[in-house]
Design a protein around this motif. Structure first.
Motif, mmCIF file in Angstrom:
data_model
loop_
_atom_site.group_PDB
_atom_site.id
_atom_site.type_symbol
_atom_site.label_atom_id
_atom_site.label_comp_id
_atom_site.label_asym_id
_atom_site.label_seq_id
_atom_site.Cartn_x
_atom_site.Cartn_y
_atom_site.Cartn_z
ATOM 1 N N PRO A 23 68.325 -13.353 38.354
ATOM 2 C CA PRO A 23 66.989 -13.475 37.748
ATOM 3 C C PRO A 23 66.790 -14.880 37.171
ATOM 4 O O PRO A 23 66.963 -15.118 35.979
ATOM 5 N N ASP A 24 66.442 -15.821 38.020
ATOM 6 C CA ASP A 24 66.414 -17.240 37.642
ATOM 7 C C ASP A 24 65.490 -17.531 36.467
ATOM 8 O O ASP A 24 65.816 -18.356 35.609
ATOM 9 N N ALA A 25 64.323 -16.900 36.439
ATOM 10 C CA ALA A 25 63.374 -17.180 35.355
ATOM 11 C C ALA A 25 63.945 -16.753 34.007
ATOM 12 O O ALA A 25 63.724 -17.427 32.993
ATOM 13 N N LEU A 26 64.685 -15.663 33.974
ATOM 14 C CA LEU A 26 65.287 -15.198 32.719
ATOM 15 C C LEU A 26 66.417 -16.134 32.283
ATOM 16 O O LEU A 26 66.580 -16.415 31.093
ATOM 17 N N VAL A 27 67.204 -16.610 33.251
ATOM 18 C CA VAL A 27 68.248 -17.586 32.924
ATOM 19 C C VAL A 27 67.630 -18.864 32.383
ATOM 20 O O VAL A 27 68.119 -19.441 31.399
ATOM 21 N N ASP A 28 66.536 -19.304 32.983
ATOM 22 C CA ASP A 28 65.871 -20.516 32.496
ATOM 23 C C ASP A 28 65.359 -20.335 31.063
ATOM 24 O O ASP A 28 65.328 -21.292 30.282
ATOM 25 N N GLU A 29 64.992 -19.106 30.705
ATOM 26 C CA GLU A 29 64.539 -18.853 29.335
ATOM 27 C C GLU A 29 65.711 -18.931 28.358
ATOM 28 O O GLU A 29 65.549 -19.400 27.225
ATOM 29 N N MET A 169 74.712 -3.169 36.319
ATOM 30 C CA MET A 169 74.500 -3.827 35.024
ATOM 31 C C MET A 169 73.319 -3.245 34.266
ATOM 32 O O MET A 169 73.322 -3.209 33.031
ATOM 33 N N ALA A 170 72.324 -2.781 35.000
ATOM 34 C CA ALA A 170 71.160 -2.178 34.346
ATOM 35 C C ALA A 170 71.533 -0.930 33.557
ATOM 36 O O ALA A 170 70.816 -0.536 32.635
ATOM 37 N N MET A 171 72.659 -0.318 33.893
ATOM 38 C CA MET A 171 73.109 0.887 33.201
ATOM 39 C C MET A 171 74.058 0.584 32.039
ATOM 40 O O MET A 171 74.380 1.479 31.264
ATOM 41 N N ALA A 172 74.506 -0.671 31.931
ATOM 42 C CA ALA A 172 75.635 -0.949 31.041
ATOM 43 C C ALA A 172 75.304 -1.921 29.911
ATOM 44 O O ALA A 172 76.182 -2.639 29.438
ATOM 45 N N ALA A 173 74.055 -1.947 29.465
ATOM 46 C CA ALA A 173 73.687 -2.843 28.370
ATOM 47 C C ALA A 173 72.761 -2.128 27.401
ATOM 48 O O ALA A 173 72.045 -1.190 27.769
ATOM 49 N N ASP A 174 72.761 -2.596 26.168
ATOM 50 C CA ASP A 174 71.908 -1.999 25.143
ATOM 51 C C ASP A 174 70.434 -2.352 25.340
ATOM 52 O O ASP A 174 69.547 -1.604 24.933
ATOM 53 N N TYR A 175 70.187 -3.507 25.945
ATOM 54 C CA TYR A 175 68.817 -3.967 26.159
ATOM 55 C C TYR A 175 68.745 -4.563 27.556
ATOM 56 O O TYR A 175 69.538 -5.445 27.914
ATOM 57 N N VAL A 176 67.805 -4.091 28.367
ATOM 58 C CA VAL A 176 67.738 -4.457 29.781
ATOM 59 C C VAL A 176 66.377 -5.072 30.088
ATOM 60 O O VAL A 176 65.337 -4.461 29.832
ATOM 61 N N VAL A 177 66.416 -6.286 30.642
ATOM 62 C CA VAL A 177 65.196 -6.980 31.061
ATOM 63 C C VAL A 177 65.248 -7.179 32.570
ATOM 64 O O VAL A 177 66.230 -7.729 33.091
ATOM 65 N N ALA A 178 64.221 -6.764 33.255
ATOM 66 C CA ALA A 178 64.155 -6.907 34.709
ATOM 67 C C ALA A 178 63.102 -7.936 35.083
ATOM 68 O O ALA A 178 61.963 -7.877 34.613
ATOM 69 N N GLN A 179 63.496 -8.869 35.931
ATOM 70 C CA GLN A 179 62.564 -9.833 36.516
ATOM 71 C C GLN A 179 62.155 -9.334 37.894
ATOM 72 O O GLN A 179 62.979 -8.865 38.664
ATOM 73 N N THR A 180 60.881 -9.454 38.226
ATOM 74 C CA THR A 180 60.400 -9.041 39.540
ATOM 75 C C THR A 180 59.214 -9.903 39.951
ATOM 76 O O THR A 180 58.563 -10.524 39.092
ATOM 77 N N THR A 181 58.954 -9.958 41.236
ATOM 78 C CA THR A 181 57.794 -10.704 41.718
ATOM 79 C C THR A 181 56.570 -9.818 41.890
ATOM 80 O O THR A 181 55.481 -10.320 42.159
ATOM 81 N N LYS A 182 56.760 -8.511 41.717
ATOM 82 C CA LYS A 182 55.629 -7.607 41.906
ATOM 83 C C LYS A 182 55.778 -6.393 41.002
ATOM 84 O O LYS A 182 56.760 -5.669 41.082
ATOM 85 N N VAL A 183 54.798 -6.177 40.133
ATOM 86 C CA VAL A 183 54.763 -4.987 39.284
ATOM 87 C C VAL A 183 53.681 -4.046 39.798
ATOM 88 O O VAL A 183 52.507 -4.424 39.885
ATOM 89 N N HIS A 184 54.090 -2.839 40.151
ATOM 90 C CA HIS A 184 53.173 -1.837 40.688
ATOM 91 C C HIS A 184 52.700 -0.895 39.586
ATOM 92 O O HIS A 184 53.352 -0.753 38.546
ATOM 93 N N SER A 185 51.622 -0.248 39.843
ATOM 94 C CA SER A 185 51.168 0.802 38.941
ATOM 95 C C SER A 185 52.085 2.008 39.072
ATOM 96 O O SER A 185 52.753 2.203 40.100
ATOM 97 N N ILE A 186 52.116 2.822 38.034
ATOM 98 C CA ILE A 186 52.951 4.024 38.055
ATOM 99 C C ILE A 186 52.499 4.933 39.197
ATOM 100 O O ILE A 186 51.309 5.196 39.378
ATOM 101 N N GLY A 187 53.463 5.382 39.994
ATOM 102 C CA GLY A 187 53.164 6.249 41.119
ATOM 103 C C GLY A 187 53.060 5.536 42.446
ATOM 104 O O GLY A 187 53.065 6.182 43.501
ATOM 105 N N GLU A 188 52.992 4.219 42.442
ATOM 106 C CA GLU A 188 52.881 3.475 43.700
ATOM 107 C C GLU A 188 54.202 3.315 44.426
ATOM 108 O O GLU A 188 54.222 3.080 45.635
ATOM 109 N N ILE A 189 55.319 3.418 43.685
ATOM 110 C CA ILE A 189 56.635 3.322 44.317
ATOM 111 C C ILE A 189 57.102 4.709 44.707
ATOM 112 O O ILE A 189 57.092 5.631 43.893
#
Length: 208
Positions: A23-29, A169-189
């Protein structure tokens, strides 16, 4: 805003495989915020100018737990001169330790490393005439994840090599941030495609 709580001394997991799926953008932050004395858990140390490899060049890492350092001369030099503490873990063992951390297990048993320097300081158990090492689980304060697709509640889908460490890793941390190029509405996936459920994801960041 998603990384506003990041502070010095935290343990972070960053998904990716030689920076592929990172997640390059998160690393840059992290770079921008300048937090230091971080413990990084990742498959490798990437390269000095790519992904989480840049965190070594910026001097923000105090310890790394990984399986490979060979393509980042900066991290190797820091290990050799004592600037960072490096714990090298066989790749499959690393993945299983993270999985154990996410599953609430007390550790795993593996024959990998028996009879080598990997076993130094570790408990050994004999089962059925074969020796196993007791490897302890790994967890982090924060996990930075790279997903191909997400929805507004954090259900995630990964693409190709990004599936190597990001889902674990998404299962093994107290706080999880996901970077993505596309956020869908609930139910679209399609639920059958979801690889990480939104219940474990705290924030989703859409980047172009």
């Amino acid at each position: 805003d998603a990384l506003a709580g990041l502070t010095d001394g935290m343990t972070i997991m960053v998904g990716g495989f030689l920076a592929t799926g990172c997640p390059d953008a998160l690393v840059d932050e992290i770079l921008r915020r300048g937090v230091r004395n971080l413990t990084l858990i990742a498959n490798d140390t990437a390269m000095p100018d790519r992904g989480y490899g840049k965190l070594f060049a910026s001097g923000q890492i105090k310890k790394v737990i990984c399986s490979y350092m060979g393509l980042n001369p900066t991290s190797i030099a820091q290990k050799l001169d004592g600037t960072i503490d490096a714990e090298l873990v066989p790749q499959g063992t690393l993945a299983e330790r993270i999985r154990a951390g996410g599953s609430g297990l007390g550790g795993i048993l593996t024959p990998t490393g028996v009879g080598t320097i990997v076993e130094e300081g570790k408990t050994k158990i004999e089962i059925g005439g074969r020796m196993y090492l007791v490897e302890l689980p790994l967890r982090a304060d924060v996990a930075l994840i790279n997903a191909s697709i997400a929805d507004h509640v954090g259900n995630l889908v990964y693409r190709k090599s990004a599936r190597n460490f990001n889902p674990l890793m998404a299962m093994a941390a107290d706080y999880v941030v996901a970077q993505t190029t596309k956020v869908h509405s609930i139910g679209e996936i399609d639920p059958d495609l979801v690889m990480t459920p939104g219940v474990v994801v705290d924030a989703v960041v859409e980047v172009s």
